[in-house]
Motif scaffolding. Structure first.
Motif, PDB file in Angstrom:
ATOM      1  N   LYS A 280       0.826  -1.216   0.000  1.00 31.43           N
ATOM      2  CA  LYS A 280       0.000   0.000   0.000  1.00 31.43           C
ATOM      3  C   LYS A 280       0.859   1.265   0.000  1.00 31.43           C
ATOM      4  CE  LYS A 280      -3.650   2.355   2.597  1.00 31.43           C
ATOM      5  NZ  LYS A 280      -4.530   2.321   3.791  1.00 31.43           N
ATOM      6  N   ASP A 281       1.913   1.284   0.799  1.00 30.94           N
ATOM      7  CA  ASP A 281       2.732   2.492   0.936  1.00 30.94           C
ATOM      8  C   ASP A 281       4.122   2.313   0.311  1.00 30.94           C
ATOM      9  OD1 ASP A 281       0.727   3.817   2.475  1.00 30.94           O
ATOM     10  OD2 ASP A 281       1.338   2.643   4.222  1.00 30.94           O
ATOM     11  N   SER A 282       4.185   1.557  -0.777  1.00 31.74           N
ATOM     12  CA  SER A 282       5.484   1.297  -1.416  1.00 31.74           C
ATOM     13  C   SER A 282       5.428   1.570  -2.912  1.00 31.74           C
ATOM     14  CB  SER A 282       5.911  -0.152  -1.164  1.00 31.74           C
ATOM     15  OG  SER A 282       5.980  -0.446   0.204  1.00 31.74           O
ATOM     16  N   PRO A 283       5.203   2.824  -3.309  1.00 35.72           N
ATOM     17  CA  PRO A 283       5.098   3.114  -4.748  1.00 35.72           C
ATOM     18  C   PRO A 283       6.383   2.786  -5.515  1.00 35.72           C
ATOM     19  CG  PRO A 283       5.254   5.142  -3.459  1.00 35.72           C
ATOM     20  CD  PRO A 283       5.023   4.042  -2.490  1.00 35.72           C
ATOM     21  N   LEU A 284       7.542   3.051  -4.909  1.00 32.94           N
ATOM     22  CA  LEU A 284       8.791   2.746  -5.606  1.00 32.94           C
ATOM     23  C   LEU A 284       9.010   1.239  -5.701  1.00 32.94           C
ATOM     24  CD1 LEU A 284      11.149   5.468  -4.057  1.00 32.94           C
ATOM     25  CD2 LEU A 284       9.956   5.513  -6.253  1.00 32.94           C
TER      26      LEU A 284
ATOM     27  N   LEU B  20       4.438 -13.024  -4.761  1.00 36.87           N
ATOM     28  CA  LEU B  20       5.256 -11.833  -4.521  1.00 36.87           C
ATOM     29  C   LEU B  20       5.187 -11.538  -3.030  1.00 36.87           C
ATOM     30  CD1 LEU B  20       6.848  -9.306  -5.515  1.00 36.87           C
ATOM     31  CD2 LEU B  20       4.639  -8.159  -5.748  1.00 36.87           C
ATOM     32  N   SER B  21       6.338 -11.394  -2.388  1.00 34.17           N
ATOM     33  CA  SER B  21       6.335 -11.093  -0.955  1.00 34.17           C
ATOM     34  C   SER B  21       7.087  -9.799  -0.698  1.00 34.17           C
ATOM     35  CB  SER B  21       6.949 -12.239  -0.148  1.00 34.17           C
ATOM     36  OG  SER B  21       8.268 -12.498  -0.576  1.00 34.17           O
ATOM     37  N   VAL B  22       6.603  -9.046   0.279  1.00 32.10           N
ATOM     38  CA  VAL B  22       7.196  -7.774   0.653  1.00 32.10           C
ATOM     39  C   VAL B  22       8.038  -7.983   1.900  1.00 32.10           C
ATOM     40  CG1 VAL B  22       6.715  -5.411   1.380  1.00 32.10           C
ATOM     41  CG2 VAL B  22       5.255  -6.513  -0.312  1.00 32.10           C
ATOM     42  N   TYR B  23       9.199  -7.382   1.933  1.00 34.55           N
ATOM     43  CA  TYR B  23      10.044  -7.485   3.117  1.00 34.55           C
ATOM     44  C   TYR B  23      10.664  -6.121   3.392  1.00 34.55           C
ATOM     45  CZ  TYR B  23      14.551  -7.152   0.727  1.00 34.55           C
ATOM     46  OH  TYR B  23      15.643  -6.697   0.028  1.00 34.55           O
ATOM     47  N   ASN B  24      11.097  -5.942   4.623  1.00 33.13           N
ATOM     48  CA  ASN B  24      11.765  -4.713   5.038  1.00 33.13           C
ATOM     49  C   ASN B  24      13.130  -5.100   5.593  1.00 33.13           C
ATOM     50  OD1 ASN B  24      12.727  -2.377   6.248  1.00 33.13           O
ATOM     51  ND2 ASN B  24      10.718  -1.756   7.025  1.00 33.13           N
ATOM     52  N   PRO B  25      14.229  -4.649   4.968  1.00 30.05           N
ATOM     53  CA  PRO B  25      15.559  -5.010   5.481  1.00 30.05           C
ATOM     54  C   PRO B  25      15.749  -4.678   6.956  1.00 30.05           C
ATOM     55  CG  PRO B  25      15.737  -3.894   3.359  1.00 30.05           C
ATOM     56  CD  PRO B  25      14.305  -3.783   3.791  1.00 30.05           C
ATOM     57  N   GLN B  26      15.022  -3.656   7.442  1.00 29.98           N
ATOM     58  CA  GLN B  26      15.177  -3.248   8.833  1.00 29.98           C
ATOM     59  C   GLN B  26      14.506  -4.201   9.816  1.00 29.98           C
ATOM     60  OE1 GLN B  26      13.612   0.722   8.101  1.00 29.98           O
ATOM     61  NE2 GLN B  26      15.631   1.594   8.489  1.00 29.98           N
ATOM     62  N   HIS B  27      13.743  -5.173   9.300  1.00 31.20           N
ATOM     63  CA  HIS B  27      13.146  -6.185  10.162  1.00 31.20           C
ATOM     64  C   HIS B  27      14.126  -7.313  10.485  1.00 31.20           C
ATOM     65  CE1 HIS B  27       8.780  -5.002   8.872  1.00 31.20           C
ATOM     66  NE2 HIS B  27       9.349  -4.124   9.687  1.00 31.20           N
ATOM     67  N   TYR B  28      15.273  -7.276   9.855  1.00 28.74           N
ATOM     68  CA  TYR B  28      16.305  -8.279  10.097  1.00 28.74           C
ATOM     69  C   TYR B  28      17.513  -7.598  10.737  1.00 28.74           C
ATOM     70  CZ  TYR B  28      13.487 -10.995   6.853  1.00 28.74           C
ATOM     71  OH  TYR B  28      12.446 -11.644   6.246  1.00 28.74           O
ATOM     72  N   LEU B  29      18.370  -8.394  11.361  1.00 27.79           N
ATOM     73  CA  LEU B  29      19.594  -7.846  11.919  1.00 27.79           C
ATOM     74  C   LEU B  29      20.411  -7.237  10.782  1.00 27.79           C
ATOM     75  CD1 LEU B  29      21.824  -9.506  14.587  1.00 27.79           C
ATOM     76  CD2 LEU B  29      22.844  -8.405  12.628  1.00 27.79           C
ATOM     77  N   GLU B  30      20.740  -5.960  10.910  1.00 23.55           N
ATOM     78  CA  GLU B  30      21.386  -5.254   9.803  1.00 23.55           C
ATOM     79  C   GLU B  30      22.906  -5.353   9.899  1.00 23.55           C
ATOM     80  OE1 GLU B  30      19.799  -1.241   9.276  1.00 23.55           O
ATOM     81  OE2 GLU B  30      18.038  -1.872  10.416  1.00 23.55           O
ATOM     82  N   MET B  31      23.519  -5.518   8.740  1.00 25.38           N
ATOM     83  CA  MET B  31      24.975  -5.526   8.636  1.00 25.38           C
ATOM     84  C   MET B  31      25.365  -4.784   7.367  1.00 25.38           C
ATOM     85  SD  MET B  31      25.832  -9.499   9.597  1.00 25.38           S
ATOM     86  CE  MET B  31      24.384 -10.182   8.777  1.00 25.38           C
ATOM     87  N   ASP B  32      26.350  -3.918   7.467  1.00 28.40           N
ATOM     88  CA  ASP B  32      26.826  -3.259   6.256  1.00 28.40           C
ATOM     89  C   ASP B  32      27.748  -4.202   5.499  1.00 28.40           C
ATOM     90  OD1 ASP B  32      29.240  -3.186   7.615  1.00 28.40           O
ATOM     91  OD2 ASP B  32      29.084  -1.074   8.129  1.00 28.40           O
ATOM     92  N   SER B  33      28.149  -3.769   4.301  1.00 32.07           N
ATOM     93  CA  SER B  33      28.940  -4.646   3.432  1.00 32.07           C
ATOM     94  C   SER B  33      30.288  -4.980   4.065  1.00 32.07           C
ATOM     95  CB  SER B  33      29.134  -3.990   2.071  1.00 32.07           C
ATOM     96  OG  SER B  33      29.724  -2.706   2.199  1.00 32.07           O
TER      97      SER B  33
END
Length: 855
Positions: A230-234, A260-273
């Motif tokens: 709903k709130d993901s136009p991009l 098709l599934s929607v996910y948010n990277p911030q819902h997982y433990l974040e790690m930079d490259s």
């Protein structure tokens, strides 16, 4: 100007519509390439470059046999090229004039489905990225497995999150419509994109509403709200761009893409490259090998799809306590129930790659042997269901309730012959008894074999040629073969068909009549078998989502069984996860180093941290003492726990971590004009700007790339900022022993050191981390161990002694600069409590001298 021939005009028209591809143009039994494509393919494939007359002089040309095209295509795709397959779409015998040709498929790095072009242990993603001032839309698909996900990343750190996601996904291909508007830093730095072919794919001329309609039309839904878009136009635009690209390249139905599934990277433990790289989650830093990584340790999976899912768990640990414990419950039950685990592993070992089989079925490219692999895989599903029916863990019960696909198993089992060939055009596919018409034609072919045997016997008797043979090949059909020494005995009703070195081949009227009859029957048989096979395959294709859902549950069971097996074999324990801030690990071990030591014993270590008095560990000690191993070890144990794995320790209690950051080692980036120290500062700045109180930070040296006092100043300021402003749990290894003084001045800082044992001039690194601080780095001892010439070691010792003697009277204490955050400087504190009226001039002067010395 001389015009091109009609065929070359046809080629040029098709090629002009596909400027970024290498066009494989079908001519009879060959795929031909012309002009620049020929020159490029000749160089890349190491095939001969020739020329042909095309109406405008000699035109560069090279070609490959169509039956061996797959290997050549694979080589081009692996080097980042796109290949367009242009086929003859009408029979040359029936064509009036020029044979009609069309592009039937465009193969790109991100649209490969053929097994031999894929790594079974990792996904092959096609990604699309849409950006504007509000954020980033990211979508990715693996058409070989059907996985299709979308996300919209917002906020000031969207680019950093995107970089982390690209590092995790390692897509084979990225569609980036607004490529020209991207920051130069991104366009110039290939490390951000990894192996991906990045293309400035033109964005179709439609807006968000048209993109919504495309997605709703494809998935046959009235709204996208059920997908969480709903709130993901991009994100919607990015997903629609992928579907548009697949329509343009695959030239067929995309019905096999059913979810098709929607996910948010911030819902997982974040790690930079940098963190993913430094912790060696899936590959080693130095050689990029799987062996020596965390994934290598944890992978005891039985299926290819389990191996891919395990990789995603390693790269995407969870932050949801409920989901983590669901995984741990399942691992615990499988670890404790040895018989259950062994039977499950045994049955999973009979399961082929159902995800990729489903994709090939949906793509209508599955072979008869693919269907046999599907049958063999689904044959064990009822047994797996039965063994899981009495389990306690929720995820194991979910596996026990999977769809067993037995209706599809029975269809394939009844229809496809156990010895079916790889090709679907060669016959021998359908079992006897499944289709009466096929059985009738097959009987006719078998009777023909008896006729040929009798015919050969009769001809030997009639002609007197004892070694006469009747044979067949696909090019010349049936023939009578006679050696040249017996040619004088050939009867006049034989007609010469082919001349070989030592024999001649003939045909007779009787054999010709038989050939027409039997080959007609064989052609009808092959055509009917192919039609029946495609009907069966299409029926399976109508159940792709059922197959994929079952495949995912099997992959999940495989991963859980793998984690249980590794835990059982390596004496791992279940961690206790909490929402608080404490990390308490007793007897922790580095999972990879422990395994690499073989029979040698790994020295375990403890760690206790919290968000108050023990949040910032200042770790000192000698080189090679084990500081880096200790820090990485604890980061890996946290990641393992949050992915739902047991960990190598005696016991552990871990407060959930939202992000893990690492700053390890020294490296430069000369191509970008960045020195070692600049890279160090960039990585440190990224940590300081993104870490939160719930983060875990690993700092292996700060400030070592510049002068001593500059580096010490930066290291202390960074330490004070993290401990005082951010409050994140931090492990900081340093050779600046002056920083150990922060323990007494900054709340939350505490000292740890790795112990050594000195006996005369000999030093033994004990690898044990204990409370307290170290006073020496033992750099000369490490140099000696590395094989430095003894003269250099001796001279270095003399120089060190001189330097220490010279510096002793002026040894710089920890820099008493005023702390920047939440604390008063010693000067401010003294002024607040000072009674100025009671000070004598001499006392005031003494205080000024003291303050001057501190500054």
């Amino acid at each position: 100007m001389t015009r091109l021939t009609p065929m070359m005009e046809q080629y040029k028209e098709i090629k002009d519509s596909l400027p970024d591809t290498i066009l494989f143009f079908r001519l009879g039994d060959f795929y031909e390439m012309f002009f620049e494509d020929a020159q490029l393919a000749s160089r890349e494939l190491e095939i001969v470059l020739t020329a042909r007359e095309g109406g405008a002089g000699k035109i560069p040309m090279c070609g490959i046999p169509y039956h061996s095209a797959s290997n050549y295509i694979a080589r081009l795709i692996s080097r980042g090229y796109r290949v367009a397959i242009c086929e003859q779409v009408e029979d040359p015998k029936e064509a009036k004039g020029l044979v009609r040709r069309e592009v039937t498929r465009i193969i790109t790095p991100g649209t490969v489905v053929e097994d031999f072009m894929l790594d079974e242990q990792r996904n092959n993603y096609l990604a699309s990225i849409i950006t504007d001032t509000s954020g980033i839309g990211l979508a990715y698909i693996d058409i070989s497995t059907g996985e299709f996900k979308v996300s919209q990343i917002n906020g000031p750190h969207a680019l950093a999150l995107l970089e982390s996601e690209l590092q995790r996904l390692a897509p084979a291909e990225c569609l980036v419509p607004d490529w020209s508007e991207w920051p130069e830093l991104w366009k110039d730095d290939r490390r951000r994109w990894g192996r991906a072919l990045v293309s400035g794919q033109e964005l179709p001329h439609y807006g968000i509403e048209e993109a919504r309609r495309i997605l709703m039309g494809h998935f046959k839904v009235a709204s996208l709200e059920g997908y969480g878009l709903k709130d993901s136009p991009l994100g919607i635009l990015a997903a629609a761009l992928i579907l548009h690209f697949l329509e343009e390249t695959q030239k067929g139905s995309l019905d096999y893409i059913q979810a098709l599934s929607v996910y948010n990277p911030q819902h997982y433990l974040e790690m930079d490259s940098a963190t993913r790289r430094n912790l060696e989650l899936t590959t080693t830093i130095r050689e990029g090998r799987r062996e020596g990584s965390l994934l290598w340790i944890l992978d005891a999976c039985s299926t290819a799809m389990g191996k891919r899912l395990l990789r995603s768990w390693v790269e995407q640990p969870l932050k949801d306590l409920v989901l983590i414990n669901l995984r741990l419950d399942a691992v615990q039950e499988l670890k404790e129930e040895l018989a259950l685990r062994q039977r499950l592993v045994q049955h999973l070992g009979q399961v082929y790659d159902l995800e990729r089989l489903a994709s090939r079925i949906g793509n209508s490219v599955a072979s008869p042997r693919d269907l046999l692999a599907f049958r063999n895989s689904t044959s064990v599903l009822p047994a797996i269901q039965n063994m899981l029916a009495a389990c306690r863990a929720g995820l194991l019960l979910d596996g026990g309730q999977m769809n067993d696909l037995q209706d599809l198993f029975e269809l394939v089992n009844e229809s496809i012959d156990d010895q079916a060939p790889l090709s679907s055009r060669e016959g021998g596919i359908i079992k006897t008894g499944f289709n009466p018409e096929i059985d009738e034609l097959r009987d006719l072919s078998r009777q023909g074999s008896d006729w040929l045997i009798n015919f050969e016997i009769c001809e030997k008797q009639r002609t007197g040629i004892k070694h006469l043979k009747v044979g067949y090949n696909k090019i010349f059909g049936y023939f009578i073969e006679v050696s040249k020494s017996n040619l004088v005995m050939v009867p006049p009703d034989y007609h010469r068909k082919q001349t070989l070195v030592n024999t001649e081949r003939f045909i007779s009227q009787e054999l010709k009549e038989y050939e027409d009859k039997i080959l007609g029957a064989r052609e009808r048989l092959f055509a009917l078998e192919y039609r029946e096979f495609t009907r069966i395959r299409d029926h399976l294709g109508q159940h792709i989502q059922r197959i994929l859902t079952t495949a995912h549950l099997l992959a999940q069971l495989d991963v859980l069984a793998s984690l249980a097996q590794v835990a059982y074999l390596n004496d791992y324990v279940r961690p206790v996860l909490e929402t608080g801030g404490e990390i308490e690990i007793h007897g922790g071990r580095h999972p990879v180093v422990e395994k690499s030591l073989g029979d040698l014993r790994f020295v375990p270590n403890d760690l206790r941290m919290d968000l108050t008095h023990h949040r910032f560990a200042m770790i000192t000690g000698p080189n090679m003492g084990g500081k880096s191993t200790f820090m990485r070890q604890n980061a890996l144990l946290v990641l393992m726990a949050q992915m739902g794995s047991y960990i190598p320790a005696d016991r552990a209690r871990i407060g959930l971590v939202d992000r893990v950051f690492t700053r390890v080692g020294a490296a430069d980036d000369l191509a970008a004009g960045q020195s070692t120290y600049m890279v160090e500062m960039l990585e440190t700045a990224n940590i300081l700007n993104n870490a939160s109180p719930k983060s875990l930070i690993i700092l292996d040296e700060i400030g070592r790339g510049t002068s001593t006092f500059d580096g010490l100043s930066v290291a202390q300021a960074v330490s004070e900022y993290i401990a005082g402003r951010i409050g994140a749990r931090t492990l900081f290894a340093t050779h600046y022993h002056e920083l150990t003084e922060l323990e007494s001045r900054v709340e939350g800082v505490f000292n740890l050191s790795v112990s050594v044992k000195e006996t005369g001039d000999d030093v033994v690194f004990l690898k044990k981390v204990l409370p307290g601080r170290a006073d020496k780095s033992y750099g000369l001892h490490v140099a000696a161990l590395a094989g430095m010439p003894s003269l250099i070691i001796k001279r270095a010792g003399e120089v060190l002694a001189q330097l220490e003697k010279k510096a002793a009277p002026h040894k710089a204490p920890v820099l008493e600069q005023p702390p920047l955050f939440n604390q008063e400087s010693p000067v401010e504190n003294a002024l607040r409590t000072m009674d100025l009226d009671a000070l004598s001039p001499r006392d005031a002067l003494d205080i000024l001298y003291k303050w001057k010395e501190m500054v």
